[in-house]
Structure formats: structure tokens, C-alpha cells
Design a protein around this motif. Structure first.
Motif, PDB file in Angstrom:
ATOM      1  N   GLU A   1      32.313  61.229  86.232  1.00  2.90           N
ATOM      2  CA  GLU A   1      33.232  61.119  87.367  1.00  2.90           C
ATOM      3  C   GLU A   1      34.418  60.238  87.013  1.00  2.90           C
ATOM      4  O   GLU A   1      35.577  60.564  87.322  1.00  2.90           O
ATOM      5  CB  GLU A   1      32.507  60.538  88.588  1.00  2.90           C
TER       6      GLU A   1
ATOM      7  N   LEU B   1      35.682  56.009  94.206  1.00  2.00           N
ATOM      8  CA  LEU B   1      34.227  56.041  94.000  1.00  2.00           C
ATOM      9  C   LEU B   1      33.494  54.937  94.756  1.00  2.00           C
ATOM     10  O   LEU B   1      32.265  54.842  94.671  1.00  2.00           O
ATOM     11  CB  LEU B   1      33.917  55.931  92.495  1.00  2.00           C
TER      12      LEU B   1
ATOM     13  N   ARG C   1      27.948  59.354  86.552  1.00  2.00           N
ATOM     14  CA  ARG C   1      28.987  58.444  87.044  1.00  2.00           C
ATOM     15  C   ARG C   1      30.114  58.308  86.023  1.00  2.00           C
ATOM     16  O   ARG C   1      31.287  58.311  86.382  1.00  2.00           O
ATOM     17  CB  ARG C   1      28.385  57.075  87.354  1.00  2.00           C
TER      18      ARG C   1
END
Length: 222
Positions: A163, A181, A160
Motif C-alpha cells: 500500500e 493510511l 501494508r
């Protein structure tokens, strides 16, 4: 206490326009002006500014060299780079030198003042135009972008966080990352804070650079 600003530009007209604009504010004050990088380095010691608004192209010592000198000292001010940018090739070098922001002179003056406040608060700021050009030039530079993510990210950054770092490298704001997201802005801020700690980055600008250097943003990543 008002934020203390040092104006550095070899064009007196630019310095004058900014000085007049700042004079109308209650939270900013001009503590000095310089027309060269060498003068700026000297004035930082004497005027103790909180923010230096720094031009790049100046006679003698340019803004990048001056930024390096200024930020190499204990408890330095924040440096906000301001340039015409129509054909500048110095964006990446200026950010690597430690600048906290990079703006263009064709921005509205009120936006420049807002940027000074953002940088004074300890945040980093990149104009969208700058982010796009930074990506283009970094990607185009021979050997500048590795073909796969650097081991620097291995084992320390979660999927995460990777990202989030990729989106930061693409110039996305916290609000935009939140939408991309499907997480809250508070969660995005928490991820950014952890990235700063894990990657030993000073601010968001350094995270942008890391995203390029590690291959998260490049010809294949965007």
C-alpha cells in the motif's frame, strides 16, 4: 562545510541566475559550470561536487548520458535534473539513469535551492508536475506496464508495504501517506526504509519506478 554544486546547462543565463542565487546562501557554493554533458563529466572529476544540477537538452552528450556516466563512478555526486519540461520525453530515462530528483525550470528559484539541499541530504525529490507526467507517459507506453504485479514483490513485501509503495508511486509524500493510511509519519518512514532494503532501491525515486514497473501504478491502479 557548504554543499558543493556543479551547474550544467547550455544556457549561460540559467547558470548565471542560479550562481547569483547560490552566492547569497551560506550553505551552498558553486564549484563549477558546464555547458555540455561531456564538460560536466570532466568537471565532476576535477571539482568534486556534492550535487550536480543537470539540464537534459544540450549539444553533444545530453544530460541523461552524462548522468549515467557520472553515476557509474565510485562515490558519485547526487544529480538533480532541471529542464524546461514543456515537451520533454526523457523523465523516465533520466530517473532510470539514477537521478535523485527532477525539477522544472519554471519553479521558483528558492524552490530549486531547497531541492538542492534535499538531494544533498541523500533524499530524492520529484516535482508534483513531474510525477503526474511520469505516470501518464509510463502508462501510455506500449508494454510498459504489466497487467498484474510482478513476482518481484511476492513473498517479500507485506500488504501494508505494498500500500505504501503504491502511494509512493502516485507521488504522495510521507505526510500524505500517513493521512491516507491513518498511521503515523514515523511508521510511514519505517515502511519506506524497509521497502528500500527489500527491493534493493537506492532512494525514493527508484521506489516510484518500481511501483510503475511492477504494475502497482498503471491504468487500473491509478
Amino acid at each position: 562545510m557548504p554543499t558543493r554544486v556543479l551547474l550544467v546547462d547550455d544556457q549561460p543565463l540559467i547558470r548565471s541566475a542560479l550562481r547569483v542565487l547560490i552566492a547569497d546562501t551560506d550553505d551552498l557554493i558553486v564549484v563549477g559550470e558546464a555547458g555540455t554533458g561531456a564538460e560536466a563529466v570532466d568537471l565532476v572529476l576535477r571539482a568534486a561536487p556534492d550535487v550536480v544540477v543537470m539540464d537534459i537538452r544540450m549539444p553533444g552528450m545530453d544530460g541523461i548520458a552524462a548522468t549515467r556516466r557520472i553515476l557509474d563512478r565510485p562515490d558519485p555526486p547526487h544529480v538533480l535534473i532541471l529542464t524546461t519540461f514543456d515537451d520533454d520525453e526523457y523523465v523516465y530515462d533520466a530517473l532510470r539513469a539514477g537521478a535523485s530528483g527532477f525539477l522544472v525550470k519554471d519553479m521558483a528559484l528558492d524552490d530549486i535551492l531547497a531541492a538542492v539541499r534535499v538531494v544533498a541530504a541523500g533524499d530524492a525529490l520529484l516535482a508534483p508536475k513531474v510525477t503526474r507526467l511520469l505516470i501518464e507517459r509510463f502508462v501510455a507506453a506500449p508494454g510498459s506496464s504489466p497487467s498484474s504485479p510482478s513476482p518481484r514483490l511476492a513473498g517479500s513485501v507485506t500488504d501494508r508495504e505494498r500500500e505504501v509503495l503504491t502511494l509512493i508511486g502516485r507521488g504522495r509524500s510521507n505526510t500524505e501517506i500517513s493521512g491516507d493510511l491513518h498511521i503515523t509519519v514515523a511508521t510511514v518512514k519505517a515502511h519506506v526504509a524497509r521497502l528500500l532494503t527489500k527491493l534493493d532501491a537506492r532512494d525514493r525515486v527508484q521506489l516510484v519506478i518500481i511501483a510503475y514497473e511492477t504494475g502497482l501504478v498503471g491504468p487500473r491502479a491509478g
